[in-house]
Design a protein around this motif. Structure first.
Motif, PDB file in Angstrom:
ATOM      1  N   ARG A  54       0.821  -1.208   0.000  1.00 46.40           N
ATOM      2  CA  ARG A  54       0.000   0.000   0.000  1.00 46.40           C
ATOM      3  C   ARG A  54       0.852   1.255   0.000  1.00 46.40           C
ATOM      4  O   ARG A  54       0.367   2.334  -0.262  1.00 46.40           O
ATOM      5  CB  ARG A  54      -0.859   0.034   1.267  1.00 46.40           C
ATOM      6  N   GLY A  55       2.123   1.096   0.350  1.00 51.78           N
ATOM      7  CA  GLY A  55       3.015   2.242   0.342  1.00 51.78           C
ATOM      8  C   GLY A  55       2.741   3.232   1.456  1.00 51.78           C
ATOM      9  O   GLY A  55       3.088   4.388   1.391  1.00 51.78           O
ATOM     10  N   ILE A  56       2.086   2.807   2.479  1.00 55.57           N
ATOM     11  CA  ILE A  56       1.800   3.716   3.584  1.00 55.57           C
ATOM     12  C   ILE A  56       2.590   3.237   4.794  1.00 55.57           C
ATOM     13  O   ILE A  56       2.672   2.056   5.058  1.00 55.57           O
ATOM     14  CB  ILE A  56       0.305   3.692   3.951  1.00 55.57           C
ATOM     15  N   THR A  57       3.149   4.170   5.500  1.00 54.46           N
ATOM     16  CA  THR A  57       3.942   3.809   6.660  1.00 54.46           C
ATOM     17  C   THR A  57       3.044   3.509   7.845  1.00 54.46           C
ATOM     18  O   THR A  57       2.694   4.394   8.603  1.00 54.46           O
ATOM     19  CB  THR A  57       4.888   4.963   7.017  1.00 54.46           C
ATOM     20  N   ILE A  58       2.632   2.288   7.994  1.00 61.61           N
ATOM     21  CA  ILE A  58       1.879   1.933   9.196  1.00 61.61           C
ATOM     22  C   ILE A  58       2.534   0.721   9.832  1.00 61.61           C
ATOM     23  O   ILE A  58       1.884  -0.186  10.293  1.00 61.61           O
ATOM     24  CB  ILE A  58       0.387   1.662   8.914  1.00 61.61           C
ATOM     25  N   LEU A 215       1.561   8.647  12.942  1.00 61.85           N
ATOM     26  CA  LEU A 215       1.555   7.622  11.899  1.00 61.85           C
ATOM     27  C   LEU A 215       0.289   7.774  11.078  1.00 61.85           C
ATOM     28  O   LEU A 215      -0.728   8.218  11.593  1.00 61.85           O
ATOM     29  CB  LEU A 215       1.516   6.224  12.542  1.00 61.85           C
ATOM     30  N   LEU A 216       0.371   7.356   9.823  1.00 60.55           N
ATOM     31  CA  LEU A 216      -0.828   7.390   8.990  1.00 60.55           C
ATOM     32  C   LEU A 216      -1.302   5.984   8.727  1.00 60.55           C
ATOM     33  O   LEU A 216      -0.519   5.046   8.642  1.00 60.55           O
ATOM     34  CB  LEU A 216      -0.524   8.040   7.641  1.00 60.55           C
ATOM     35  N   ASP A 217      -2.595   5.861   8.611  1.00 64.75           N
ATOM     36  CA  ASP A 217      -3.181   4.580   8.259  1.00 64.75           C
ATOM     37  C   ASP A 217      -4.281   4.880   7.246  1.00 64.75           C
ATOM     38  O   ASP A 217      -4.607   6.043   6.993  1.00 64.75           O
ATOM     39  CB  ASP A 217      -3.739   3.935   9.525  1.00 64.75           C
ATOM     40  N   TYR A 218      -4.825   3.852   6.663  1.00 64.51           N
ATOM     41  CA  TYR A 218      -5.857   4.054   5.667  1.00 64.51           C
ATOM     42  C   TYR A 218      -6.820   2.899   5.736  1.00 64.51           C
ATOM     43  O   TYR A 218      -6.417   1.764   5.945  1.00 64.51           O
ATOM     44  CB  TYR A 218      -5.225   4.116   4.272  1.00 64.51           C
ATOM     45  N   ASN A 219      -8.079   3.191   5.593  1.00 57.87           N
ATOM     46  CA  ASN A 219      -9.014   2.092   5.397  1.00 57.87           C
ATOM     47  C   ASN A 219     -10.111   2.532   4.445  1.00 57.87           C
ATOM     48  O   ASN A 219     -10.434   3.708   4.359  1.00 57.87           O
ATOM     49  CB  ASN A 219      -9.375   1.509   6.761  1.00 57.87           C
ATOM     50  N   ASP A 220     -10.604   1.565   3.657  1.00 60.65           N
ATOM     51  CA  ASP A 220     -11.520   1.895   2.558  1.00 60.65           C
ATOM     52  C   ASP A 220     -12.788   2.588   3.058  1.00 60.65           C
ATOM     53  O   ASP A 220     -13.395   3.376   2.357  1.00 60.65           O
ATOM     54  CB  ASP A 220     -11.931   0.618   1.818  1.00 60.65           C
ATOM     55  N   TYR A 221     -13.163   2.284   4.261  1.00 63.09           N
ATOM     56  CA  TYR A 221     -14.427   2.759   4.793  1.00 63.09           C
ATOM     57  C   TYR A 221     -14.345   4.222   5.240  1.00 63.09           C
ATOM     58  O   TYR A 221     -15.219   5.027   4.930  1.00 63.09           O
ATOM     59  CB  TYR A 221     -14.807   1.818   5.941  1.00 63.09           C
ATOM     60  N   VAL A 222     -13.280   4.571   5.940  1.00 65.50           N
ATOM     61  CA  VAL A 222     -13.192   5.950   6.444  1.00 65.50           C
ATOM     62  C   VAL A 222     -12.098   6.787   5.785  1.00 65.50           C
ATOM     63  O   VAL A 222     -11.985   7.979   6.060  1.00 65.50           O
ATOM     64  CB  VAL A 222     -12.976   6.000   7.980  1.00 65.50           C
ATOM     65  N   ARG A 224      -8.394   8.200   5.030  1.00 64.29           N
ATOM     66  CA  ARG A 224      -7.123   8.390   5.723  1.00 64.29           C
ATOM     67  C   ARG A 224      -7.311   8.549   7.233  1.00 64.29           C
ATOM     68  O   ARG A 224      -8.216   9.238   7.682  1.00 64.29           O
ATOM     69  CB  ARG A 224      -6.496   9.651   5.155  1.00 64.29           C
ATOM     70  N   ILE A 225      -6.402   7.937   7.963  1.00 66.21           N
ATOM     71  CA  ILE A 225      -6.516   7.926   9.427  1.00 66.21           C
ATOM     72  C   ILE A 225      -5.204   8.421  10.026  1.00 66.21           C
ATOM     73  O   ILE A 225      -4.132   7.972   9.627  1.00 66.21           O
ATOM     74  CB  ILE A 225      -6.773   6.480   9.923  1.00 66.21           C
ATOM     75  N   GLY A 226      -5.289   9.326  10.942  1.00 65.19           N
ATOM     76  CA  GLY A 226      -4.096   9.795  11.655  1.00 65.19           C
ATOM     77  C   GLY A 226      -4.046   9.148  13.023  1.00 65.19           C
ATOM     78  O   GLY A 226      -4.984   9.273  13.798  1.00 65.19           O
ATOM     79  N   VAL A 227      -2.962   8.460  13.294  1.00 63.22           N
ATOM     80  CA  VAL A 227      -2.805   7.793  14.586  1.00 63.22           C
ATOM     81  C   VAL A 227      -1.842   8.622  15.433  1.00 63.22           C
ATOM     82  O   VAL A 227      -0.797   9.047  14.936  1.00 63.22           O
ATOM     83  CB  VAL A 227      -2.238   6.365  14.413  1.00 63.22           C
ATOM     84  N   ALA A 274      -6.221  13.561  27.333  1.00 60.62           N
ATOM     85  CA  ALA A 274      -4.767  13.558  27.463  1.00 60.62           C
ATOM     86  C   ALA A 274      -4.248  12.194  27.897  1.00 60.62           C
ATOM     87  O   ALA A 274      -4.752  11.615  28.857  1.00 60.62           O
ATOM     88  CB  ALA A 274      -4.348  14.620  28.470  1.00 60.62           C
ATOM     89  N   GLY A 275      -3.251  11.698  27.182  1.00 65.03           N
ATOM     90  CA  GLY A 275      -2.649  10.402  27.504  1.00 65.03           C
ATOM     91  C   GLY A 275      -3.131   9.286  26.602  1.00 65.03           C
ATOM     92  O   GLY A 275      -2.457   8.276  26.451  1.00 65.03           O
ATOM     93  N   ASP A 276      -4.306   9.462  25.972  1.00 60.35           N
ATOM     94  CA  ASP A 276      -4.834   8.392  25.117  1.00 60.35           C
ATOM     95  C   ASP A 276      -4.131   8.355  23.764  1.00 60.35           C
ATOM     96  O   ASP A 276      -3.783   9.393  23.195  1.00 60.35           O
ATOM     97  CB  ASP A 276      -6.335   8.605  24.870  1.00 60.35           C
ATOM     98  N   LEU A 277      -3.944   7.137  23.256  1.00 62.99           N
ATOM     99  CA  LEU A 277      -3.482   6.954  21.882  1.00 62.99           C
ATOM    100  C   LEU A 277      -4.719   6.619  21.060  1.00 62.99           C
ATOM    101  O   LEU A 277      -5.437   5.678  21.377  1.00 62.99           O
ATOM    102  CB  LEU A 277      -2.477   5.797  21.784  1.00 62.99           C
ATOM    103  N   ILE A 278      -4.959   7.398  20.025  1.00 54.05           N
ATOM    104  CA  ILE A 278      -6.191   7.217  19.250  1.00 54.05           C
ATOM    105  C   ILE A 278      -5.924   7.353  17.759  1.00 54.05           C
ATOM    106  O   ILE A 278      -4.835   7.740  17.337  1.00 54.05           O
ATOM    107  CB  ILE A 278      -7.272   8.249  19.639  1.00 54.05           C
ATOM    108  N   ALA A 279      -6.941   7.039  16.981  1.00 56.64           N
ATOM    109  CA  ALA A 279      -6.889   7.232  15.538  1.00 56.64           C
ATOM    110  C   ALA A 279      -8.052   8.142  15.155  1.00 56.64           C
ATOM    111  O   ALA A 279      -9.156   8.001  15.677  1.00 56.64           O
ATOM    112  CB  ALA A 279      -6.995   5.881  14.846  1.00 56.64           C
ATOM    113  N   LEU A 280      -7.786   9.087  14.281  1.00 58.07           N
ATOM    114  CA  LEU A 280      -8.782  10.085  13.874  1.00 58.07           C
ATOM    115  C   LEU A 280      -9.013  10.014  12.384  1.00 58.07           C
ATOM    116  O   LEU A 280      -8.057   9.942  11.615  1.00 58.07           O
ATOM    117  CB  LEU A 280      -8.191  11.477  14.077  1.00 58.07           C
TER     118      LEU A 280
END
Ligand code: GDP
Length: 314
Positions: A54-58, A215-222, A224-227, A274-280
């Motif tokens: 996919r060429g995405i750094t995840i 980090l960036l992620d991707y999914n077909d449904y939503v 681009r995702i920023g982690v 604050a403190g949570d790791l999330i994806a947006l």
């Protein structure tokens, strides 16, 4: 100073094949996240081929483990120097690291590389000497090597006092003692070591929001995702926020979906602090290093290094 006692954010670092994946799988399994007899289709942290395609750094994976009313977020790290920028970014998202070292092989080039990055970020490593079940295991000599490496890499006094657990990730056993016959039939000493030695995140949820994309992620449904990590404040679905781009420009958007982590899965959440790791998700051109803030308090996080410098041949 208030702390999020309920959370620990750690990165797991090691030379390739020293057992990171097996260890995280075992920690997940023993925390009850894999139900009894459930077939685990995919190992926790090993789908890199798809990502490369996919060429995405995840390459970093977030695994969340619930243990004694605590949420332990574990970020995997690539061990290779080609991913130096990524390793550094991950180190900025966490408050501690687990260094896994093979009880027979000892410290290796990638052990040095990833440990150096962790020490540079002022993180206090916990050490797990893994594969203690091997006939040729030499745990005490390996700990001497690890200590030597810390010294060579200029670890500070606090970092030099690293706690050590000895484990056989493959058998799901661990102990604070190096003798293989003293292994306990579970990994409790490792969970407890994490809760005891890794600092809980600072709880500054009442300050203005800062979320930084690591980090960036991707999914077909939503899309681009920023982690990344919520460094301060709170964020909610539906909130109107600003994205401070790397070039200094600002884009306004509305948070449409947020995800938290549970085991290996991502779950939609409504709120994080604050403190949570999330994806947006919700903004197509979100990039690594960019900061999400309230519209009326646009203060960017310090710049994150994105790529390794490349040598220009002339
Ligand atoms: P990673 O590259 O650090 O993620 O390493 P893996 O978890 O994929 O493990 C590499 C290899 O070591 C695999 O073949 C594992 O089965 C094996 N391994 C992992 N943990 C142990 C252990 O505690 N004892 C033994 N003998 N082998 C192990």
């Amino acid at each position: 100073m208030n702390l999020r006692e309920d959370i620990r954010n750690i990165a797991i670092i090691a030379h390739v094949d020293h057992g990171k994946t097996t260890l995280v799988d075992q920690l997940l399994k023993q925390s009850g996240i894999f139900r009894e007899n459930e077939h685990v289709e995919e190992r926790a942290m090993d789908s890199n081929d798809i990502e490369r395609e996919r060429g995405i750094t995840i390459l970093a994976k977030n695994t969340a483990i619930d243990y004694k009313d605590h949420r332990i977020n574990i970020l995997d790290t690539p061990g290779h120097a080609d991913f130096g920028g990524e390793v550094e970014r991950i180190m900025k998202m966490v408050d501690g690291v687990i260094l896994v070292v093979d009880a027979y092989e000892g410290t290796m080039p990638q052990t040095r590389f990833v440990l150096k990055k962790a020490l540079e970020q002022d993180l206090k490593p916990l050490v797990v000497v893994n594969k203690i079940d091997k006939d040729a295991a030499r745990p005490e000599a390996v700990i001497d090597e690890v200590l030597e490496l810390f010294i060579e890499l200029d670890a500070n006094d606090e970092q030099l006092e690293f706690p050590v657990a000895y484990a056989s990730a493959i058998n799901g056993t661990a102990s604070l003692e190096p003798e293989p016959e003293k292994q306990e039939e579970n990994m409790q000493s490792i969970y407890d070591m994490i809760l005891e030695y890794v600092p809980a995140p600072v709880d500054n949820s009442s300050e203005p929001l800062q979320f930084q994309v690591a980090l960036l992620d991707y999914n077909d449904y939503v899309g681009r995702i920023g982690v990344g990590r919520v460094f301060r404040g709170e964020i909610k679905v539906g909130q109107q926020v600003s994205l401070i781009k790397n070039d200094g420009t600002v884009k306004d958007f509305r948070v449409t979906k947020m995800f938290g982590f549970f085991g290996l899965k991502r779950l939609e959440i409504e709120h994080a602090q604050a403190g949570d790791l999330i994806a947006l998700s919700g903004l197509e051109d979100i990039n690594v290093g960019e900061t999400v803030t309230p519209r009326d308090h646009q203060e960017a996080m310090p710049v994150l290094r994105i790529d390794e410098p490349t040598l220009q041949m002339t």
